[in-house]
Design a protein around this motif. Structure first.
Motif, short mmCIF file in Angstrom:
data_model
loop_
_atom_site.label_atom_id
_atom_site.label_comp_id
_atom_site.label_asym_id
_atom_site.label_seq_id
_atom_site.Cartn_x
_atom_site.Cartn_y
_atom_site.Cartn_z
N ARG A 35 4.11 5.71 -5.37
CA ARG A 35 4.07 5.74 -6.65
C ARG A 35 3.12 7.01 -7.22
N LYS A 36 1.94 7.12 -6.63
CA LYS A 36 0.99 8.13 -6.83
C LYS A 36 1.44 9.59 -6.44
N ARG A 37 2.18 9.43 -5.44
CA ARG A 37 2.94 10.92 -4.99
C ARG A 37 4.00 11.26 -5.94
N LYS A 55 0.70 -1.05 -0.10
CA LYS A 55 -0.12 0.10 -0.05
C LYS A 55 0.89 1.27 0.00
N HIS A 56 2.01 1.37 0.70
CA HIS A 56 2.90 2.41 0.76
C HIS A 56 3.65 2.51 -0.71
N ILE A 94 2.51 1.74 -3.43
CA ILE A 94 1.53 2.53 -4.38
C ILE A 94 1.19 4.02 -4.03
N GLU A 95 1.12 4.18 -2.76
CA GLU A 95 0.92 5.61 -2.46
C GLU A 95 2.18 6.53 -2.93
#
Length: 593
Positions: A188-190, A182-183, A185-186
C-alpha cells in the motif's frame, strides 16, 4: 420602630382592628396579586384543590385495574370451559373408533419416533460438546497430528474441511498472517508513492544516497545551522523541497543566503516576513536572478531596499506582491537597479496600475528582453497597453495573459509588437486574451513569427480552423515549434490541428490539446499512417471525446520518446490499453491507488 408605633396608635384611635399580617413595611403589589386577594384565592386553596384532584385520579386508576382483573378472570374461565368441552368431544370421538388396538398402535408408533428424534439430537449435542471441550484429543487439520485442544488452538478451513491446528502449525499460521499483513502494508505504501510520483509527472524509482541525505536534511532542517559546501544544485533542490512541504520560514531561509549567490528561487514565501526578506539583499549583494513566489508579505520597504542594494540584479520575478503600491513600483523602476532590468515578470496583483507600467516602459523598455504581465487587474487602460510597441523592440519572451477586460488586448497591438520584435522574439504567450481573432494569426503570427518556437494560445475562443490553417499552410519561414498549447480553443477541429502537427512533427517536445472536443478519431488514424513525433515527450489530450484505448496504442507507437500522456476526462481510456512500459498515462478512471 417609631413609625410602626405611630401607625398602631392611629389605628387604635380610629377604632380599626389591626390585621396581624399587616405588621411591617410592605412593598407594592401587582394587579394580579390584588385581584387574587379580592377574590379570596390564596396558595393554600390551590394546593388543597391539587391534592384532591390527584387523590381522585388515583382512585379511578385503582377501580379500572380491578375491573380489568375481573374481566381477565372471566375470560380465563370461559377458555377453560371451552377446552374441557373440546377434550370431552375428543374422548367421544376416540370411543367411536371401530378398534381400540389401532389407536394403541398409532400411539406407540408416535412415541417411538419421538424417542428416536430425541436420542439423535442428544447424541449430536454430545458429539459437538465433546469435540469442543477443553482437553479433548483431536487431529490437526494441517499435519494430521493428534493434540489436545485448548483455548489457544486456531480454527482453520482447508481442503474443504473445518478443523483446528496443532500448536506448531498454529505458530506457523500466525507468522504467515503477520507477514502477509506486513507485505500488504508495504504494498500500500509503495502504491501510494507510485501515485504521488505519477501526479508529480515523475517515475518512481529507488532513491540514491544523495536523495537520502537531502531527505534527512529537509526533515531536520530546523536543527541545521549551516549547509556548507553542498553545491548550488543541491541547495536549490533542498529549497524546492522545503517550499513544497511549506517549511520555508524565517529560520530556514538563512541557510540559502550566501555572499556568492547569484541566483535565488523561493517558490513559497508565505511564511517569510518582512525582516527576513530584507536579508536577501543584505546577504546576497551579487544577486542577478531573483524569484519570489507567493510573496504576499513583500512590503514597500523591501522593494525600496532591493532598489538600493542589488546593483547586479538583471531579472526579478514576483508572484502575488499585493502589498506594494504604485508609488513604490515607480520608485523601484526609477532607481539604478530598476533601469538595469532585462527580465521583469509580475503576476497576481491589483496594485500595479497604469502609471506603474508607463514608468516601467520609460525606464526599462529598451533593455527588456522578457516581459510577463499576468492577472494584473490594475491595468485597465487600453491606451497604456497600446504603448507597448513604442517601447519594446528587443523582446525574446513575451507573456500577456488574463487581462482585466478582453478588449484591452486587440489584434492591432499584438501585430505591431510582433512586427517590431520579429527578429528576436521566440516565445509568445497570449493565454485568455479572448479579444484576439484570426486577424492576429494571419497578419501577425504568420508574417512575423519566423523565430517563434513556443506558442501558447489557451482560451482563445474566436480563432478557428480558417485562421490556424492559414498560418501553418506553407509556413516555410518557421522551422518548427517545440512547445504548443491550444487548450480550450473550442472552435478548432482536427482539420487545422492536423496541419499544425504536420508542420512541427519533427520538432515538437510538448503539446497541449486539452478540451479541443471536435478532434475526431480519423485524425489519429491519419497520424498513425503518415507522421511520427521523435522528440515529443509530453502530450495532454484530456477531454477529447474521440480518444480511446486504440488511440493510446497509436500514440505509444508514433511517439517513441513520449514520457507523459494525460487523458483526464476520456472515459473510454481503460486499463486494457496497450502501450509502452516507459510511458506514463495519467488520468484514467480505472487507475486506483
Amino acid at each position: 420602630m417609631a413609625f410602626r408605633r405611630r401607625r398602631r396608635e392611629a389605628a387604635a384611635g380610629n377604632g380599626q382592628q389591626q390585621n396581624p399580617d399587616d405588621h411591617g413595611v410592605k412593598g407594592p403589589s401587582s394587579a394580579l396579586t390584588s385581584f387574587l386577594r379580592e377574590q379570596g384565592i390564596n396558595a393554600e386553596q390551590i394546593r388543597l384543590r391539587y391534592e384532591r384532584t390527584q387523590r381522585n385520579t388515583q382512585e379511578n386508576i385503582i377501580e379500572d385495574e380491578n375491573k380489568e382483573d375481573e374481566n381477565k378472570k372471566d375470560e380465563e374461565n370461559i377458555e377453560q370451559n371451552q377446552s374441557n368441552n373440546l377434550h370431552s368431544t375428543s374422548i367421544k370421538l376416540n370411543f367411536a373408533l371401530d378398534s381400540d388396538e389401532e389407536e394403541i398402535d398409532d400411539n406407540e408408533n408416535n412415541n417411538e419416533t419421538e424417542n428416536n428424534l430425541q436420542s439423535s439430537t442428544k447424541r449430536m449435542k454430545l458429539d459437538d460438546s465433546s469435540s469442543l471441550n477443553k482437553g479433548a484429543t483431536i487431529y490437526c487439520l494441517e499435519c494430521d497430528q493428534n493434540f489436545q485442544i485448548s483455548v489457544y488452538s486456531k480454527k482453520s478451513e482447508k481442503y474443504g474441511k473445518i478443523g483446528y491446528l496443532c500448536p506448531s502449525c498454529t505458530k506457523i499460521q500466525i507468522r504467515r498472517e503477520r507477514l502477509a499483513k506486513k507485505h500488504e502494508i508495504e504494498a500500500r505504501k509503495r502504491r501510494k508513492k507510485i501515485a504521488t510520483a505519477l501526479l508529480d509527472k515523475k517515475k518512481f524509482k529507488l532513491p540514491s544516497l544523495q536523495d537520502f541525505c537531502i531527505d534527512i536534511i529537509t526533515k531536520n532542517i530546523n536543527d541545521v545551522e549551516l549547509l556548507g559546501e553542498i553545491g548550488t544544485y543541491n541547495k536549490t533542490k533542498i529549497c524546492r523541497i522545503l517550499a513544497k512541504n511549506r517549511s520555508l520560514n524565517d529560520k530556514t531561509v538563512g541557510l540559502f543566503l550566501d555572499n556568492n549567490t547569484t541566483s535565488l528561487e523561493f517558490w513559497d514565501c508565505c511564511k517569510i516576513d518582512k525582516n527576513s526578506l530584507d536579508k536577501i539583499a543584505a546577504y546576497c549583494p551579487k544577486l542577478e536572478y531573483l524569484t519570489l513566489n507567493m510573496c504576499g508579505q513583500l512590503h514597500n520597504d523591501n522593494l525600496k531596499y532591493f532598489g538600493t542594494k542589488l546593483n547586479n540584479l538583471k531579472s526579478i520575478s514576483l508572484n502575488g506582491p499585493f502589498l506594494i503600491n504604485d508609488e513604490s513600483w515607480q520608485l523601484f523602476f526609477e532607481s539604478n537597479v530598476g533601469k538595469n532590468l532585462k527580465h521583469f515578470h509580475l503576476r497576481n496583483t491589483h496594485r500595479f496600475n497604469n502609471d506603474s507600467l508607463v514608468t516601467l516602459l520609460e525606464n526599462c523598455g529598451q533593455n527588456l528582453e522578457s516581459l510577463t504581465l499576468s492577472r494584473l487587474d490594475g491595468l485597465n487602460s487600453k491606451p497604456v497597453y497600446d504603448l507597448l510597441p513604442h517601447f519594446l523592440s528587443n523582446l525574446r519572451n513575451l507573456e500577456i495573459s488574463s487581462p482585466h477586460h478582453e478588449n484591452l488586448i486587440d489584434d492591432d497591438m499584438i501585430i505591431n509588437l510582433l512586427a517590431l520584435n520579429c527578429e528576436t522574439i521566440n516565445s509568445l504567450n497570449l493565454d485568455k486574451c479572448s479579444g484576439l481573432t484570426n486577424k492576429f494569426l494571419i497578419e501577425g503570427l504568420k508574417l512575423f513569427g519566423a523565430n517563434i518556437t513556443k506558442l501558447s494560445l489557451c482560451d482563445l475562443d474566436q480563432i478557428d480552423d480558417e485562421g490556424l490553417k492559414s498560418v501553418f499552410d506553407n509556413w516555410n519561414i518557421n522551422g518548427g515549434l517545440t512547445d504548443v498549447s491550444l487548450q480550450r480553443c473550442i472552435s478548432l477541429t482536427d482539420k487545422s490541428v492536423y496541419d499544425l502537427l504536420l508542420h512541427s512533427s519533427q520538432t515538437l517536445v510538448q503539446l497541449n490539446l486539452n478540451s479541443i472536443k471536435d478532434i475526431s478519431k480519423t485524425m489519429f488514424s491519419n497520424l498513425s499512417r503518415n507522421l511520427t513525433f521523435p522528440l515529443l515527450t509530453y502530450l495532454d489530450i484530456g477531454f477529447v471525446r474521440s480518444v480511446d484505448d486504440s488511440v493510446l496504442a497509436i500514440l505509444s507507437r508514433i511517439c517513441p520518446n513520449l514520457e507523459i500522456l494525460e487523458v483526464y476526462g476520456n472515459n473510454r481510456c481503460t486499463d486494457k490499453a496497450l502501450f509502452r512500459d516507459n510511458l506514463t498515462v495519467i488520468g484514467r478512471q480505472t487507475d486506483s491507488i
